[in-house]
Design a protein around this motif. Structure first.
Motif, short mmCIF file in Angstrom:
data_model
loop_
_atom_site.label_atom_id
_atom_site.label_comp_id
_atom_site.label_asym_id
_atom_site.label_seq_id
_atom_site.Cartn_x
_atom_site.Cartn_y
_atom_site.Cartn_z
N GLN A 1 -13.85 24.03 -47.36
CA GLN A 1 -15.28 24.46 -47.52
C GLN A 1 -16.04 23.51 -46.82
N TYR A 2 -15.93 22.05 -46.99
CA TYR A 2 -16.74 21.04 -46.49
C TYR A 2 -16.61 21.26 -44.77
N LEU A 3 -15.39 21.27 -44.14
CA LEU A 3 -15.32 21.43 -42.84
C LEU A 3 -16.07 22.55 -42.19
N LYS A 4 -15.83 23.65 -43.02
CA LYS A 4 -16.50 25.12 -42.52
C LYS A 4 -18.00 24.84 -42.21
N ALA A 5 -18.59 24.05 -43.20
CA ALA A 5 -19.89 23.92 -43.23
C ALA A 5 -20.36 22.93 -42.19
N SER A 6 -19.60 22.00 -41.49
CA SER A 6 -19.70 21.23 -40.44
C SER A 6 -20.14 21.73 -39.39
N VAL B 1 -17.70 21.33 -36.21
CA VAL B 1 -16.20 22.05 -36.41
C VAL B 1 -16.73 23.50 -36.05
N GLU B 2 -15.77 24.02 -35.03
CA GLU B 2 -16.07 25.27 -34.18
C GLU B 2 -15.50 26.24 -35.21
N SER B 3 -13.90 26.07 -35.98
CA SER B 3 -13.68 27.19 -36.88
C SER B 3 -12.66 26.35 -37.67
N VAL B 4 -12.29 27.04 -39.01
CA VAL B 4 -11.35 26.37 -39.71
C VAL B 4 -10.37 27.65 -40.35
N SER B 5 -9.25 27.34 -40.25
CA SER B 5 -8.01 28.15 -40.82
C SER B 5 -7.53 27.69 -41.91
N TYR B 6 -7.80 28.47 -42.96
CA TYR B 6 -7.15 28.19 -44.39
C TYR B 6 -7.00 29.39 -44.91
N PHE C 1 -8.07 22.99 -37.89
CA PHE C 1 -9.55 23.45 -37.65
C PHE C 1 -9.70 22.75 -36.35
N ILE C 2 -10.40 23.58 -35.84
CA ILE C 2 -10.90 23.15 -34.19
C ILE C 2 -12.15 22.29 -34.13
N ILE C 3 -12.13 21.39 -33.63
CA ILE C 3 -13.32 20.35 -33.32
C ILE C 3 -14.17 20.70 -32.08
N LYS C 4 -15.26 21.01 -32.13
CA LYS C 4 -16.22 21.42 -30.97
C LYS C 4 -15.92 20.22 -29.78
N GLY C 5 -15.83 20.68 -28.83
CA GLY C 5 -15.68 19.80 -27.39
C GLY C 5 -14.25 19.30 -27.39
N GLY C 6 -13.41 20.22 -27.67
CA GLY C 6 -11.83 20.14 -27.50
C GLY C 6 -11.24 18.86 -27.81
N LYS C 7 -9.96 18.58 -26.85
CA LYS C 7 -9.10 17.66 -27.04
C LYS C 7 -9.83 16.26 -27.23
N GLU C 8 -10.84 15.86 -26.35
CA GLU C 8 -11.32 14.77 -26.25
C GLU C 8 -11.89 14.07 -27.66
N ASN C 9 -12.78 15.30 -28.22
CA ASN C 9 -13.43 14.94 -29.40
C ASN C 9 -12.39 15.10 -30.53
N ALA C 10 -11.29 15.58 -30.37
CA ALA C 10 -10.52 15.79 -31.55
C ALA C 10 -9.63 14.40 -31.42
N ILE C 11 -9.42 13.95 -30.49
CA ILE C 11 -8.44 12.49 -30.69
C ILE C 11 -9.61 11.25 -30.85
N LYS C 12 -11.01 11.68 -30.69
CA LYS C 12 -11.75 10.53 -30.96
C LYS C 12 -11.94 10.50 -32.67
N PHE C 13 -11.86 12.02 -33.00
CA PHE C 13 -12.07 12.16 -34.52
C PHE C 13 -10.83 11.39 -35.26
N MET C 14 -9.52 11.70 -34.88
CA MET C 14 -8.56 11.15 -35.40
C MET C 14 -8.40 9.84 -35.46
N LEU D 1 -13.35 12.08 -43.79
CA LEU D 1 -13.72 12.86 -42.79
C LEU D 1 -15.15 12.83 -42.26
N GLU D 2 -15.92 12.93 -43.03
CA GLU D 2 -17.41 12.68 -42.69
C GLU D 2 -17.66 11.41 -41.60
N HIS D 3 -17.08 10.30 -41.98
CA HIS D 3 -16.97 9.03 -41.23
C HIS D 3 -16.30 9.33 -39.74
#
Length: 423
Positions: free
Chosen positions: A301-306, A309-314, A339-352, A413-415
């Motif tokens: 629910q938190y991720l869906k509101a961010s 985040v482009e989309s959340v599958s749960y 979940f899919i982070i906006k900005g694709g692979k680059e942002n996903a890796i930065k997040f992780m 996650l927020e950080h």
């Protein structure tokens, strides 16, 4: 054997004085009273223990527990979930046969089905689960021997319509094999909806602590193997003195054949100590699954509101494509979120890379929160087309929510999400 305890070695106690924990029978070998007894058990390994490549008392206790949890007639543990999947298929398929599967399955299973089994002469035909029954029915061949799917798909997080696929499979006289790893029998019992064989990677929620790799096959005992499509179960097995598994073992024919024939030849049986550790996980499974599900729903629910985040599958989220199926089949949706982070692979890796509490690791369903990037890790061998079919995009992150306090998980996650904006 006249004295059953002779084959179990030190540490075993008769049933009237069972220990509180499953004893570790750390032995490869079992002693007999005579050569005649040894000969008899080689004629029929179900009569007693032969060697720990087939069976071990510690592992057998865990097999019985898992069979009871799933409502099956028997189970066989293996050294990994992949071994369980492979043996479940090879138990009824030979060169020239085919199986049918949905593509929303674990990447390693896709490789097994589309590459390794293909080398063995077994074809996997992938079907779109959104197609009509008639369209799916067209995928069946005369040589089709099974249908395969995952209760909760890894990592797409879609839910299999078990009753529907069981009905389709049975209309074509083949069994439905379901990977129930993410749901566990605590959240779903596929046998109650028509599935015939269940497999698990016990390395995941059943263990829960990332201390052992293992798998298991569970037999419902309900499928009719005498329908003419499975001569390997009905015709005499010359490697066991002409035994017909269906005639001799009835409802346990499938699982006993798997042990007597395939485990004998492949030897993918777990050690006693691994089963002991798995049993410790099983004893807390129901309690842990409740916490996983509660934490994951809050995080989803938190991720869906961010806005990052482009989309959340749960499946537990209202509006999710599998929400209705989750309500039908599941008592909770596990702790795994895609979940899919906006900005694709680059942002996903930065997040992780910015996560501190959550671990970036090739694992899932641990007591500790962990993440991975499927497109570049677990599913990196797949083509772009296969990735799309499996529901995986470049920006997808698989998050396995652990048992930490949910506020600590969300703070991490927020950080990490805030790091996406940093140059």
């Amino acid at each position: 054997m006249k004295d059953e305890t002779k084959c179990l070695h030190a540490g075993y106690k008769p049933k009237n004085s069972e220990p509180r924990v499953v004893p570790i029978v750390q032995s490869t070998t079992y002693v007999y009273d005579s050569t005649e007894e040894v000969a008899a058990v080689f004629d029929d390994p179900t009569k007693s223990l032969i060697y720990s490549r087939f069976a071990n008392p510690t592992v057998m206790a865990v097999e019985d527990k898992i069979a009871a949890l799933e409502g099956g007639v028997g189970a066989m543990c293996t050294t990994s979930g992949q071994a369980a999947t492979m043996l479940a298929i090879l138990n009824i398929c030979s060169a020239g046969d085919s199986i049918i599967s949905t593509p929303e399955i674990y990447g390693g299973t896709i490789n097994l089905f589309s590459a390794t089994l293909k080398k063995l002469g077994i074809e996997c035909i992938f079907v779109n689960k959104h197609d009509s029954d008639e369209e799916i029915g067209k995928a069946f061949r005369e040589n089709t021997k099974a249908v395969f799917g995952e209760t909760i798909a890894n990592p797409a997080l879609t839910v299999l319509d078990i009753e529907r696929f069981a009905r389709i499979a049975h209309e074509h006289n083949v069994p439905l094999i379901v990977d129930n790893t993410f749901a566990t029998p605590v959240l779903c019992k596929p046998f109650e909806y028509g599935a015939d064989i269940i497999i698990h990677s016990t390395s995941k929620y059943m263990d829960g602590h990332a201390v052992q790799v293992g798998g298991v096959i569970v037999d419902s005992g309900k499928f009719d193997w005498t329908n003419g499509k499975f001569p390997e179960l009905t015709e005499p097995d010359e490697t066991y003195h002409g035994i017909s598994y269906t005639e001799t073992y009835g409802e346990k024919a499938y699982i006993i054949k798997a042990r007597m024939q395939l485990m004998r030849d492949f030897g993918a049986y777990p050690a006693a100590h691994s089963a002991f550790l798995l049993n410790l996980g099983l004893e807390t499974l129901a309690v842990r699954m409740e916490r996983y599900c509660n934490n994951a729903l809050t995080v989803a629910q938190y991720l869906k509101a961010s806005d990052k985040v482009e989309s959340v599958s749960y499946p537990g989220l209202e509006g999710d494509e599998s929400y209705a199926l989750a309500k039908k089949y599941l008592k909770g949706c596990s702790g795994v979120i895609s979940f899919i982070i906006k900005g694709g692979k680059e942002n996903a890796i930065k997040f992780m890379d910015a996560l501190e509490l959550a671990s970036n690791e090739v694992h899932v369903a641990d007591i500790r929160t962990c993440v991975l990037h499927p497109a570049s890790e677990t599913h990196r061998q797949l083509t772009d087309e296969q990735l799309r079919a499996a529901g995986i995009s470049a920006g997808m992150v698989r998050l396995s929510v652990g048992l930490e306090h949910v506020e600590d998980i969300i703070a991490d996650l927020e950080h990490a999400l805030s790091s996406i904006d940093r140059k």
